[in-house]
Design a protein around this motif. Structure first.
Motif, PDB file in Angstrom:
ATOM      1  N   ALA A   1      16.539  32.007  -1.941  1.00 61.74           N
ATOM      2  CA  ALA A   1      15.998  31.390  -3.148  1.00 61.74           C
ATOM      3  C   ALA A   1      14.662  32.050  -3.465  1.00 61.74           C
ATOM      4  CB  ALA A   1      15.812  29.891  -2.946  1.00 61.74           C
ATOM      5  N   VAL A   2      14.488  32.450  -4.715  1.00 63.54           N
ATOM      6  CA  VAL A   2      13.260  33.135  -5.130  1.00 63.54           C
ATOM      7  C   VAL A   2      12.701  32.478  -6.383  1.00 63.54           C
ATOM      8  CG1 VAL A   2      13.952  35.343  -4.126  1.00 63.54           C
ATOM      9  CG2 VAL A   2      14.507  34.854  -6.520  1.00 63.54           C
ATOM     10  N   ARG A   3      11.421  32.696  -6.579  1.00 65.62           N
ATOM     11  CA  ARG A   3      10.730  32.062  -7.701  1.00 65.62           C
ATOM     12  C   ARG A   3       9.820  33.082  -8.384  1.00 65.62           C
ATOM     13  NH1 ARG A   3       9.692  26.816  -9.220  1.00 65.62           N
ATOM     14  NH2 ARG A   3       7.703  26.398 -10.251  1.00 65.62           N
ATOM     15  N   LEU A   4       9.761  33.004  -9.708  1.00 71.80           N
ATOM     16  CA  LEU A   4       8.863  33.874 -10.468  1.00 71.80           C
ATOM     17  C   LEU A   4       7.428  33.388 -10.303  1.00 71.80           C
ATOM     18  CD1 LEU A   4       8.629  36.221 -12.531  1.00 71.80           C
ATOM     19  CD2 LEU A   4       8.756  34.485 -14.330  1.00 71.80           C
ATOM     20  N   HIS A   5       6.533  34.300  -9.941  1.00 71.51           N
ATOM     21  CA  HIS A   5       5.121  33.952  -9.724  1.00 71.51           C
ATOM     22  C   HIS A   5       4.264  34.796 -10.657  1.00 71.51           C
ATOM     23  CE1 HIS A   5       1.656  32.423  -7.629  1.00 71.51           C
ATOM     24  NE2 HIS A   5       1.237  33.644  -7.321  1.00 71.51           N
ATOM     25  N   GLU A   6       3.346  34.133 -11.345  1.00 68.38           N
ATOM     26  CA  GLU A   6       2.482  34.821 -12.297  1.00 68.38           C
ATOM     27  C   GLU A   6       1.033  34.743 -11.836  1.00 68.38           C
ATOM     28  OE1 GLU A   6       3.057  33.002 -16.074  1.00 68.38           O
ATOM     29  OE2 GLU A   6       5.012  33.924 -16.414  1.00 68.38           O
ATOM     30  N   ILE A   7       0.325  35.852 -11.923  1.00 66.24           N
ATOM     31  CA  ILE A   7      -1.105  35.897 -11.621  1.00 66.24           C
ATOM     32  C   ILE A   7      -1.816  36.556 -12.797  1.00 66.24           C
ATOM     33  CG2 ILE A   7      -2.885  36.776 -10.074  1.00 66.24           C
ATOM     34  CD1 ILE A   7      -0.869  36.844  -7.845  1.00 66.24           C
ATOM     35  N   GLN A   8      -2.818  35.877 -13.327  1.00 67.33           N
ATOM     36  CA  GLN A   8      -3.571  36.447 -14.441  1.00 67.33           C
ATOM     37  C   GLN A   8      -4.855  37.103 -13.933  1.00 67.33           C
ATOM     38  OE1 GLN A   8      -4.708  33.802 -17.661  1.00 67.33           O
ATOM     39  NE2 GLN A   8      -4.764  35.529 -19.060  1.00 67.33           N
ATOM     40  N   ASN A   9      -5.041  38.350 -14.302  1.00 67.76           N
ATOM     41  CA  ASN A   9      -6.269  39.059 -13.960  1.00 67.76           C
ATOM     42  C   ASN A   9      -7.416  38.455 -14.778  1.00 67.76           C
ATOM     43  OD1 ASN A   9      -8.381  40.993 -13.694  1.00 67.76           O
ATOM     44  ND2 ASN A   9      -6.879  42.601 -13.284  1.00 67.76           N
ATOM     45  N   PRO A  10      -8.507  38.035 -14.139  1.00 68.86           N
ATOM     46  CA  PRO A  10      -9.596  37.402 -14.901  1.00 68.86           C
ATOM     47  C   PRO A  10     -10.406  38.390 -15.744  1.00 68.86           C
ATOM     48  CG  PRO A  10     -10.216  37.633 -12.600  1.00 68.86           C
ATOM     49  CD  PRO A  10      -8.778  38.057 -12.692  1.00 68.86           C
ATOM     50  N   PHE A  11     -10.083  39.666 -15.635  1.00 63.26           N
ATOM     51  CA  PHE A  11     -10.833  40.689 -16.361  1.00 63.26           C
ATOM     52  C   PHE A  11      -9.910  41.483 -17.283  1.00 63.26           C
ATOM     53  CE2 PHE A  11     -12.697  40.171 -12.110  1.00 63.26           C
ATOM     54  CZ  PHE A  11     -13.961  39.687 -12.463  1.00 63.26           C
ATOM     55  N   GLY A  12     -10.496  42.079 -18.283  1.00 59.66           N
ATOM     56  CA  GLY A  12      -9.767  43.029 -19.098  1.00 59.66           C
ATOM     57  C   GLY A  12      -9.580  44.322 -18.317  1.00 59.66           C
ATOM     58  N   THR A  13      -8.424  44.940 -18.450  1.00 59.19           N
ATOM     59  CA  THR A  13      -8.148  46.174 -17.698  1.00 59.19           C
ATOM     60  C   THR A  13      -8.153  47.373 -18.652  1.00 59.19           C
ATOM     61  OG1 THR A  13      -5.742  45.958 -17.932  1.00 59.19           O
ATOM     62  CG2 THR A  13      -6.756  44.931 -15.999  1.00 59.19           C
ATOM     63  N   VAL A  14      -8.639  48.478 -18.117  1.00 61.08           N
ATOM     64  CA  VAL A  14      -8.777  49.706 -18.916  1.00 61.08           C
ATOM     65  C   VAL A  14      -7.868  50.781 -18.330  1.00 61.08           C
ATOM     66  CG1 VAL A  14     -10.368  51.463 -19.771  1.00 61.08           C
ATOM     67  CG2 VAL A  14     -11.183  49.120 -19.404  1.00 61.08           C
ATOM     68  N   GLN A  15      -7.047  51.411 -19.171  1.00 58.01           N
ATOM     69  CA  GLN A  15      -6.230  52.548 -18.751  1.00 58.01           C
ATOM     70  C   GLN A  15      -6.962  53.833 -19.146  1.00 58.01           C
ATOM     71  OE1 GLN A  15      -4.320  50.062 -20.878  1.00 58.01           O
ATOM     72  NE2 GLN A  15      -4.346  48.990 -18.911  1.00 58.01           N
ATOM     73  N   THR A  16      -6.997  54.766 -18.188  1.00 62.81           N
ATOM     74  CA  THR A  16      -7.734  55.999 -18.449  1.00 62.81           C
ATOM     75  C   THR A  16      -6.910  57.224 -18.095  1.00 62.81           C
ATOM     76  OG1 THR A  16      -8.721  56.026 -16.232  1.00 62.81           O
ATOM     77  CG2 THR A  16      -9.930  54.847 -17.950  1.00 62.81           C
ATOM     78  N   ASP A  17      -7.282  58.336 -18.682  1.00 65.08           N
ATOM     79  CA  ASP A  17      -6.755  59.656 -18.335  1.00 65.08           C
ATOM     80  C   ASP A  17      -7.970  60.555 -18.181  1.00 65.08           C
ATOM     81  OD1 ASP A  17      -5.448  62.012 -17.959  1.00 65.08           O
ATOM     82  OD2 ASP A  17      -4.538  62.103 -19.958  1.00 65.08           O
ATOM     83  N   GLY A  18      -8.418  60.688 -16.925  1.00 66.56           N
ATOM     84  CA  GLY A  18      -9.667  61.399 -16.696  1.00 66.56           C
ATOM     85  C   GLY A  18     -10.813  60.600 -17.281  1.00 66.56           C
ATOM     86  N   LEU A  19     -11.583  61.227 -18.173  1.00 71.83           N
ATOM     87  CA  LEU A  19     -12.718  60.552 -18.797  1.00 71.83           C
ATOM     88  C   LEU A  19     -12.328  59.721 -20.007  1.00 71.83           C
ATOM     89  CD1 LEU A  19     -15.325  63.483 -18.761  1.00 71.83           C
ATOM     90  CD2 LEU A  19     -15.227  61.541 -17.190  1.00 71.83           C
ATOM     91  N   TYR A  20     -11.098  59.875 -20.464  1.00 70.91           N
ATOM     92  CA  TYR A  20     -10.709  59.304 -21.743  1.00 70.91           C
ATOM     93  C   TYR A  20     -10.009  57.944 -21.580  1.00 70.91           C
ATOM     94  CZ  TYR A  20     -11.808  63.957 -23.399  1.00 70.91           C
ATOM     95  OH  TYR A  20     -12.460  65.120 -23.673  1.00 70.91           O
ATOM     96  N   ILE A  21     -10.361  57.012 -22.423  1.00 68.13           N
ATOM     97  CA  ILE A  21      -9.709  55.701 -22.460  1.00 68.13           C
ATOM     98  C   ILE A  21      -8.407  55.833 -23.236  1.00 68.13           C
ATOM     99  CG2 ILE A  21      -9.868  53.333 -23.297  1.00 68.13           C
ATOM    100  CD1 ILE A  21     -12.907  53.527 -22.940  1.00 68.13           C
ATOM    101  N   THR A  22      -7.328  55.451 -22.599  1.00 70.34           N
ATOM    102  CA  THR A  22      -6.016  55.543 -23.248  1.00 70.34           C
ATOM    103  C   THR A  22      -5.460  54.179 -23.655  1.00 70.34           C
ATOM    104  OG1 THR A  22      -4.909  55.466 -21.101  1.00 70.34           O
ATOM    105  CG2 THR A  22      -5.457  57.641 -21.985  1.00 70.34           C
ATOM    106  N   GLY A  23      -6.083  53.117 -23.155  1.00 72.27           N
ATOM    107  CA  GLY A  23      -5.583  51.793 -23.496  1.00 72.27           C
ATOM    108  C   GLY A  23      -6.451  50.706 -22.895  1.00 72.27           C
ATOM    109  N   TYR A  24      -6.246  49.489 -23.392  1.00 74.24           N
ATOM    110  CA  TYR A  24      -7.019  48.350 -22.911  1.00 74.24           C
ATOM    111  C   TYR A  24      -6.134  47.108 -23.018  1.00 74.24           C
ATOM    112  CZ  TYR A  24     -10.785  44.949 -22.330  1.00 74.24           C
ATOM    113  OH  TYR A  24     -11.554  43.920 -21.868  1.00 74.24           O
TER     114      TYR A  24
END
Length: 358
Positions: free
Chosen positions: A253-276
């Motif tokens: 038996a399994v259950r879906l578990h959700e965890i919310q990150n309390p911070f905004g996350t930033v995606q990067t490619d080297g020095l460049y921001i690719t997403g938020y």
């Protein structure tokens, strides 16, 4: 049972509702069906536990619309159909609920299997792992094994046994180690509780699966195993039926578990921001501590060898034996910490005086 309008309206939703709304109704009413109706009370379809489980296995989220999972061609019956015929339809289609509608598919009520047929007794064993030391719950577990801690005036173990008994189980085995005599003296042979109880006694801690190696004679048919600190409203009977239906050697038996990150996350490619992404939610599937097994699964265990459930499942998987999951949405509480014990004491159906809904 031809349900009164006040009842079937409690289990009704519109097609724009979320799957989480359906889960809330299933958990709150225990009636195992949700009716999808339009504003005039005409039936559009139904949702059962099985529909939700299938959706979760396909990656559907509980925040999605019920449109993604509800059954549009639900079996229905007219109000004049005889009880015997309704029972035959339920048996033939392996369902436990049938909506009653008029010729225009307007809802008139629902037939429930439990109301028109007595529950079947099950000969399968229910094994409860109750040997743990409960170190995270000290000092409460200094003089009591964790499964004997009180929830709503009863030991956790008693709640587990009562729930399984309501599902037709009468034969129990309790694995004991830490302060095991406390458990034995309370439950004895189980006759006081309307069941039969035997004990597996660990001479040293054997983990969450190792005690299964202590059977002198292994079970003759599929059996349920549950941790002795899990209180849940899942149907143990439905779990073992699902396990058999899929011809599995082990079902978790399994259950879906959700965890919310309390911070905004930033995606990067080297020095460049690719997403938020602002405070993203991550999803994972967790082990709920309740299982069904074919007796052949015990062949992978050595007598008195410590073994945990993940190890047992991995051994079975490596032998290319069918190990599957059983997604649950029902109320579920794993009592590992003091906060969990407080939460369990606030579960409404166990402690109506708590005044907490949901």
């Amino acid at each position: 049972m031809n349900t009164p309008e006040s009842l079937w309206r409690q289990i009704s939703l519109g097609s724009a509702s979320k799957i989480s709304d359906a889960i809330e109704i299933l958990n709150k009413t225990g009636l195992k069906i949700v009716l999808i109706v339009d504003e005039n009370g005409y039936l559009s379809g139904t949702i059962t536990d099985g529909d939700i489980r299938k959706g979760l296995l396909k990656g559907v989220r509980i925040t999605d619309s019920v449109e993604k999972i509800y059954h549009r061609e639900a079996l229905v019956v007219p109000p004049a159909m005889k009880r015997e015929t309704v029972l035959q339809l339920m048996l033939a289609n392996k369902i436990q609920q049938i909506p009653i509608v008029d010729e225009k598919k307007k809802i008139l009520g629902v037939h429930f299997w439990d109301e028109i047929n007595t529950a079947n007794l099950r000969s399968n064993l229910m094994i409860i792992m109750a040997g743990g030391q409960g170190t995270r719950l000290r000092p409460a577990t200094n003089d009591l094994p964790k499964p004997m801690l009180q929830v709503a005036g009863k030991p956790i173990l008693e709640h587990i046994i009562e729930k399984a008994r309501s599902d037709g189980f009468r034969n129990f085995v309790i694995s004991i180690y830490y302060l095991g005599t406390v458990i034995e003296e309370y439950f004895r042979d189980g006759s006081k509780f309307g069941v039969k109880i035997q004990y597996l006694k660990e001479s040293s801690p054997l983990g969450t699966a190792g005690a299964l190696s202590l059977f002198e004679s292994p079970p003759e048919e599929d059996f349920i195993v549950t941790n002795g600190d899990v209180i849940t409203e899942i149907s143990y009977g439905q779990l073992i039926d699902y396990h058999r239906l899929h011809d599995a050697i082990g079902t978790m038996a399994v259950r879906l578990h959700e965890i919310q990150n309390p911070f905004g996350t930033v995606q990067t490619d080297g020095l460049y921001i690719t997403g938020y992404e602002e405070k993203p939610i991550s999803h994972s599937t967790i082990n709920a501590g309740v299982y069904a097994f074919n007796p052949a699964a015990l062949n992978t265990l050595s007598i008195n060898e410590a073994c945990d459930m993940p190890t047992l499942f991995e051994r079975l998987r490596r032998q290319s034996l069918a190990t599957i999951v059983y997604p649950i949405h029902e109320q579920w509480t794993d009592i590992g910490r003091s906060l969990d014990l407080q939460k369990a004491n606030s579960i409404p159906h166990l402690n109506p005086s708590s005044g907490i809904n949901g």
